[in-house]
Design an enzyme around this catalytic site. Structure first.
Site, PDB file in Angstrom:
ATOM      1  N   ASN A  13       0.873  -1.176   0.000  1.00 40.77           N
ATOM      2  CA  ASN A  13       0.000   0.000   0.000  1.00 40.77           C
ATOM      3  C   ASN A  13       0.907   1.223   0.000  1.00 40.77           C
ATOM      4  O   ASN A  13       1.512   1.547   1.014  1.00 40.77           O
ATOM      5  CB  ASN A  13      -0.881  -0.020   1.267  1.00 40.77           C
ATOM      6  CG  ASN A  13      -1.682   1.266   1.407  1.00 40.77           C
ATOM      7  OD1 ASN A  13      -1.782   2.060   0.471  1.00 40.77           O
ATOM      8  ND2 ASN A  13      -2.267   1.474   2.579  1.00 40.77           N
ATOM      9  N   LYS A  15       0.132   4.249  -0.236  1.00 43.66           N
ATOM     10  CA  LYS A  15      -0.479   5.464   0.344  1.00 43.66           C
ATOM     11  C   LYS A  15      -0.253   6.642  -0.604  1.00 43.66           C
ATOM     12  O   LYS A  15      -0.300   6.468  -1.813  1.00 43.66           O
ATOM     13  CB  LYS A  15       0.076   5.712   1.740  1.00 43.66           C
ATOM     14  CG  LYS A  15       0.029   4.467   2.620  1.00 43.66           C
ATOM     15  CD  LYS A  15       0.158   4.758   4.069  1.00 43.66           C
ATOM     16  CE  LYS A  15       0.206   3.435   4.824  1.00 43.66           C
ATOM     17  NZ  LYS A  15      -0.163   3.534   6.204  1.00 43.66           N
ATOM     18  N   HIS A  98      -9.627   1.195   4.408  1.00 45.82           N
ATOM     19  CA  HIS A  98      -8.386   1.335   5.189  1.00 45.82           C
ATOM     20  C   HIS A  98      -8.682   2.236   6.393  1.00 45.82           C
ATOM     21  O   HIS A  98      -9.461   3.187   6.296  1.00 45.82           O
ATOM     22  CB  HIS A  98      -7.284   1.947   4.315  1.00 45.82           C
ATOM     23  CG  HIS A  98      -5.940   1.890   4.960  1.00 45.82           C
ATOM     24  ND1 HIS A  98      -5.564   2.769   5.955  1.00 45.82           N
ATOM     25  CD2 HIS A  98      -4.896   1.043   4.781  1.00 45.82           C
ATOM     26  CE1 HIS A  98      -4.334   2.463   6.344  1.00 45.82           C
ATOM     27  NE2 HIS A  98      -3.908   1.422   5.654  1.00 45.82           N
ATOM     28  N   GLU A 100      -7.121   4.546   7.712  1.00 45.98           N
ATOM     29  CA  GLU A 100      -6.868   5.979   7.496  1.00 45.98           C
ATOM     30  C   GLU A 100      -8.067   6.626   6.815  1.00 45.98           C
ATOM     31  O   GLU A 100      -8.438   7.762   7.126  1.00 45.98           O
ATOM     32  CB  GLU A 100      -5.579   6.165   6.674  1.00 45.98           C
ATOM     33  CG  GLU A 100      -4.343   5.850   7.499  1.00 45.98           C
ATOM     34  CD  GLU A 100      -3.126   5.426   6.681  1.00 45.98           C
ATOM     35  OE1 GLU A 100      -3.123   5.566   5.450  1.00 45.98           O
ATOM     36  OE2 GLU A 100      -2.163   4.932   7.314  1.00 45.98           O
ATOM     37  N   GLU A 170      -5.840  -5.388  10.006  1.00 48.52           N
ATOM     38  CA  GLU A 170      -4.825  -4.373  10.277  1.00 48.52           C
ATOM     39  C   GLU A 170      -5.153  -3.661  11.589  1.00 48.52           C
ATOM     40  O   GLU A 170      -5.945  -2.702  11.600  1.00 48.52           O
ATOM     41  CB  GLU A 170      -4.812  -3.329   9.160  1.00 48.52           C
ATOM     42  CG  GLU A 170      -4.468  -3.888   7.800  1.00 48.52           C
ATOM     43  CD  GLU A 170      -3.842  -2.822   6.903  1.00 48.52           C
ATOM     44  OE1 GLU A 170      -2.765  -3.092   6.372  1.00 48.52           O
ATOM     45  OE2 GLU A 170      -4.412  -1.726   6.765  1.00 48.52           O
ATOM     46  N   GLY A 176       1.956   1.720  10.753  1.00 50.15           N
ATOM     47  CA  GLY A 176       2.943   2.797  10.680  1.00 50.15           C
ATOM     48  C   GLY A 176       3.605   3.123  12.011  1.00 50.15           C
ATOM     49  O   GLY A 176       4.278   4.147  12.140  1.00 50.15           O
ATOM     50  N   SER A 216       2.893  -2.677  10.285  1.00 50.49           N
ATOM     51  CA  SER A 216       4.334  -2.735  10.577  1.00 50.49           C
ATOM     52  C   SER A 216       4.945  -4.102  10.270  1.00 50.49           C
ATOM     53  O   SER A 216       5.853  -4.549  10.963  1.00 50.49           O
ATOM     54  CB  SER A 216       4.606  -2.324  12.028  1.00 50.49           C
ATOM     55  OG  SER A 216       4.197  -0.976  12.229  1.00 50.49           O
TER      56      SER A 216
HETATM   57  C1  PEP Z   1      -1.081  -0.033   5.852  1.00 51.84           C
HETATM   58  O1  PEP Z   1      -1.178   1.181   5.850  1.00 51.84           O
HETATM   59  O2  PEP Z   1      -1.899  -0.744   5.266  1.00 51.84           O
HETATM   60  C2  PEP Z   1       0.040  -0.622   6.582  1.00 51.84           C
HETATM   61  C3  PEP Z   1       0.035  -1.900   6.843  1.00 51.84           C
HETATM   62  O3  PEP Z   1       1.027   0.235   6.929  1.00 51.84           O
HETATM   63  P1  PEP Z   1       2.431  -0.134   7.632  1.00 51.84           P
HETATM   64  O4  PEP Z   1       2.995  -1.323   6.951  1.00 51.84           O
HETATM   65  O5  PEP Z   1       3.253   1.090   7.436  1.00 51.84           O
HETATM   66  O6  PEP Z   1       2.123  -0.380   9.066  1.00 51.84           O
END
Ligand code: PEP
Length: 257
Positions: A13, A15, A98, A100, A170, A176, A216
């Site tokens: 992803n 972003k 997501h 976010e 997630e 993040g 992460s």
């Molecule tokens: C994401 O935003 O879907 C995600 C998993 O981010 P990160 O790997 O940075 O935690």
């Protein structure tokens, strides 16, 4: 639960990162190291980069996806992009819900469900993100929260359609932050998602649904996560490691078809 019934997917992803030039450089480098296997790889990028990435990855087996889509099929919706438009660009996947977007762009469970229906009608695979906040985890509300989100996202789909959905667990507190769910925490939730799918749609459906972990995930922690019986891949955002080691495919436990 045997992973041979499911495809293993490693999806990125991006972003709102990377210019076209940066995406071009990434694609060229990535093609050099990428080796086709039975693990599916997808890059979910900002809209302007999709046509270029589709072209760059043509014939490689690397899939390209969007990160969001409008719930409307057309009309006076300034700034929106429809499912037909991302299909035209060659997207095969689309991230939906997501955290976010749920937090910052008003993506409700109902909206997520509408988008999932719209994507499936046009043959695009929705990657539906679900996850609990830290306070929900601390109050022991994780399973309740995730069950509700999954149920709401899949509402009104046929069993055949459910098989085509990818679910990404997630935990919001892991995205993040550098703080990953432990293998056991991630497996527990993914197992629970599959159990709920089994109760609602039957064993044949639940064993087909691909469930990813995201939050992460990186080259160091991916092997343990991907070795879990109900984790079929990863959704990876801003992780520092740019690519997963080849051993991650092995750890995902998928044998050649
Ligand atoms: C994401 O935003 O879907 C995600 C998993 O981010 P990160 O790997 O940075 O935690």
């Amino acid at each position: 639960m045997n992973k041979k019934y499911r495809k293993v997917i490693i999806a990125g992803n991006w972003k709102m990162y990377k210019t076209i030039a940066e995406a071009r450089a990434f694609a060229e480098e990535f093609k050099k190291i990428y080796q086709p296997s039975d693990v599916r790889v997808a890059v979910c990028a900002p809209y302007p980069q999709l046509p270029f990435l589709v072209e760059a990855f043509r014939g490689t087996g690397i899939g390209v996806g969007a990160q969001n889509v409008s719930e409307f099929d057309k009309g006076a919706h300034t700034g929106e992009i429809s499912v037909d438009m991302i299909a035209d660009l060659g997207a095969k996947y689309c991230i939906v819900g997501h955290s976010e977007r749920r937090a910052n762009n008003g993506d409700t469970d109902e909206l997520v469900n509408t988008k999932v229906h719209a994507l499936l009608e046009k043959g695009i695979t929705p990657i539906v993100c679900v996850g609990e906040s830290l306070s929900e985890r601390d109050r022991d509300l994780t399973m309740e929260r995730i069950s509700y989100q999954v149920k709401a996202a899949l509402y009104g789909l046929t069993a055949e359609q459910v098989k085509k959905v990818v679910i990404a667990y997630e935990p919001i507190w892991a995205i993040g932050t550098g703080r990953t769910a432990t293998d056991e925490q991630a497996q527990e939730v993914c197992f629970n998602i599959r159990e709920n799918l089994r109760a609602q749609y039957g064993a044949l459906v639940s064993r087909k649904v691909c469930i990813l972990y995201g939050g992460s995930m990186n080259a160091k922690n991916c092997a343990g996560l991907l070795a879990q019986p109900d984790i079929d891949g990863g959704l990876i955002g801003g992780s520092r490691s740019r690519t997963l080691p080849r051993s991650s495919a092995k750890a995902a436990g998928r044998s050649k078809p």
